[in-house]
Write a protein that holds these residues in place. Structure first.
Motif, PDB file in Angstrom:
ATOM      1  N   ASP A  39       0.799  -1.220   0.000  1.00  0.00           N
ATOM      2  CA  ASP A  39       0.000   0.000   0.000  1.00  0.00           C
ATOM      3  C   ASP A  39       0.830   1.267   0.000  1.00  0.00           C
ATOM      4  O   ASP A  39       0.338   2.339  -0.373  1.00  0.00           O
ATOM      5  N   GLU A  40       2.093   1.193   0.412  1.00  0.00           N
ATOM      6  CA  GLU A  40       2.957   2.375   0.387  1.00  0.00           C
ATOM      7  C   GLU A  40       3.660   2.427  -0.969  1.00  0.00           C
ATOM      8  O   GLU A  40       4.572   1.633  -1.251  1.00  0.00           O
ATOM      9  N   HIS A  71      -2.124  -1.865  -4.608  1.00  0.00           N
ATOM     10  CA  HIS A  71      -1.978  -1.101  -3.376  1.00  0.00           C
ATOM     11  C   HIS A  71      -3.101  -1.294  -2.366  1.00  0.00           C
ATOM     12  O   HIS A  71      -3.097  -0.644  -1.314  1.00  0.00           O
ATOM     13  N   SER A  72      -4.067  -2.170  -2.656  1.00  0.00           N
ATOM     14  CA  SER A  72      -5.170  -2.382  -1.721  1.00  0.00           C
ATOM     15  C   SER A  72      -5.769  -3.766  -1.943  1.00  0.00           C
ATOM     16  O   SER A  72      -5.522  -4.412  -2.969  1.00  0.00           O
ATOM     17  N   SER A  96      -4.126  -0.637   2.938  1.00  0.00           N
ATOM     18  CA  SER A  96      -4.902   0.533   3.344  1.00  0.00           C
ATOM     19  C   SER A  96      -6.349   0.190   3.692  1.00  0.00           C
ATOM     20  O   SER A  96      -6.977   0.891   4.499  1.00  0.00           O
ATOM     21  N   ASP A  97      -6.879  -0.893   3.103  1.00  0.00           N
ATOM     22  CA  ASP A  97      -8.293  -1.249   3.344  1.00  0.00           C
ATOM     23  C   ASP A  97      -8.460  -2.611   4.016  1.00  0.00           C
ATOM     24  O   ASP A  97      -9.518  -3.216   3.945  1.00  0.00           O
TER      25      ASP A  97
END
Length: 251
Positions: free
Chosen positions: A8-9, A32-33, A57-58
């Motif tokens: 995610d980063e 990224h998620s 992130s989720d």
């Protein structure tokens, strides 16, 4: 070799992508998620190898595997509290602790490539890993260390330790009274023994005690420099890839 990166980063994902390119490995996708990954896997052939971060992130990246039947090999790239690493070892899963070291990346890729001719597979028990992530209170952590002082053995209680650090291939603890003691262990082994709510691995060189942090100063490249009560060194710096988790750890 078909490879994707789930991270995610975005700076960390691009850094890993560049490191893989040095090994002549091109990442087919940077995801990224959880949501983005699920959509990608439903539309594309599954890769040979996934570099997988745990906390996206989720949600947890494990949700991808619980929703879809993915047979790809996995190398975890994690900045998560180190008590999770025990589960990786129990499941024979490769992992890379962030910030990722190039030599460790080479070894992990080589280990994966050795499995290909034998068609060895790894059964990932995500429940075991999640139990350690969610229920660390059930773990027993180190309460004291025995250190050698001349011909004598001294006991150092864990609350006396400001930090653990590596130097010249040795591992040391530094106490609140300003003393340093050589340990017969490694920082990697300490990762399974230290209470994660008390100690955080800020870089490949240091674990710091939250109660010994005197000050934190903004440093170059979005990093943080840590000032401890009695340990005096200029390189007690939170690696850029760990700053976000470090701030969350501070609460």
């Amino acid at each position: 070799m078909n490879v994707i990166i789930v991270e995610d980063e975005k700076p960390s994902a691009r850094r890993l992508q560049r490191m893989l390119e040095k090994l002549d490995i091109k990442a087919d996708a940077l995801l990224h998620s959880v949501e983005e990954s699920l959509e990608w896997f439903q539309k594309n052939p599954h890769p040979d190898l996934i570099f997988l971060d745990i906390q996206l992130s989720d949600g947890l990246s494990f949700e991808i595997f619980e929703t879809l039947d993915i047979k790809s090999a996995v190398i975890f790239t994690t900045a998560y509290d180190e008590y999770a690493l025990q589960a990786f070892k129990l499941n024979s899963i490769d992992y890379l602790l962030k910030p990722i070291d190039e030599d460790e990346l080479v070894k992990a890729v080589a280990k994966y490539q050795e499995r290909i001719p034998q068609k060895q597979s790894v059964n990932i028990d995500f429940n075991d890993i999640k139990k350690l992530l969610v229920n660390p209170i059930d773990r027993e952590y180190k309460k004291r260390f025995s250190v050698k002082v001349g011909q004598h053995i001294k006991l150092v209680n864990i609350d006396e330790v400001e930090c653990f650090y590596s130097e010249n291939k040795g591992t040391y603890l530094h106490t609140a009274d300003g003393r340093n003691y050589l340990l017969d262990t490694t920082l990697e082994q300490l990762a399974d023994e230290l209470e994660p709510r008390l100690f955080f691995r800020i870089s490949r060189k240091y674990f710091v005690n939250i109660n010994a942090i005197k000050d934190m100063v903004s440093y170059t490249n979005s990093r943080l420099q840590i000032k401890l009560d009695t340990y005096k060194a200029d390189d007690v710096i939170v690696a850029r890839e760990r700053v976000k988790d470090f701030k969350e750890w501070l609460g």
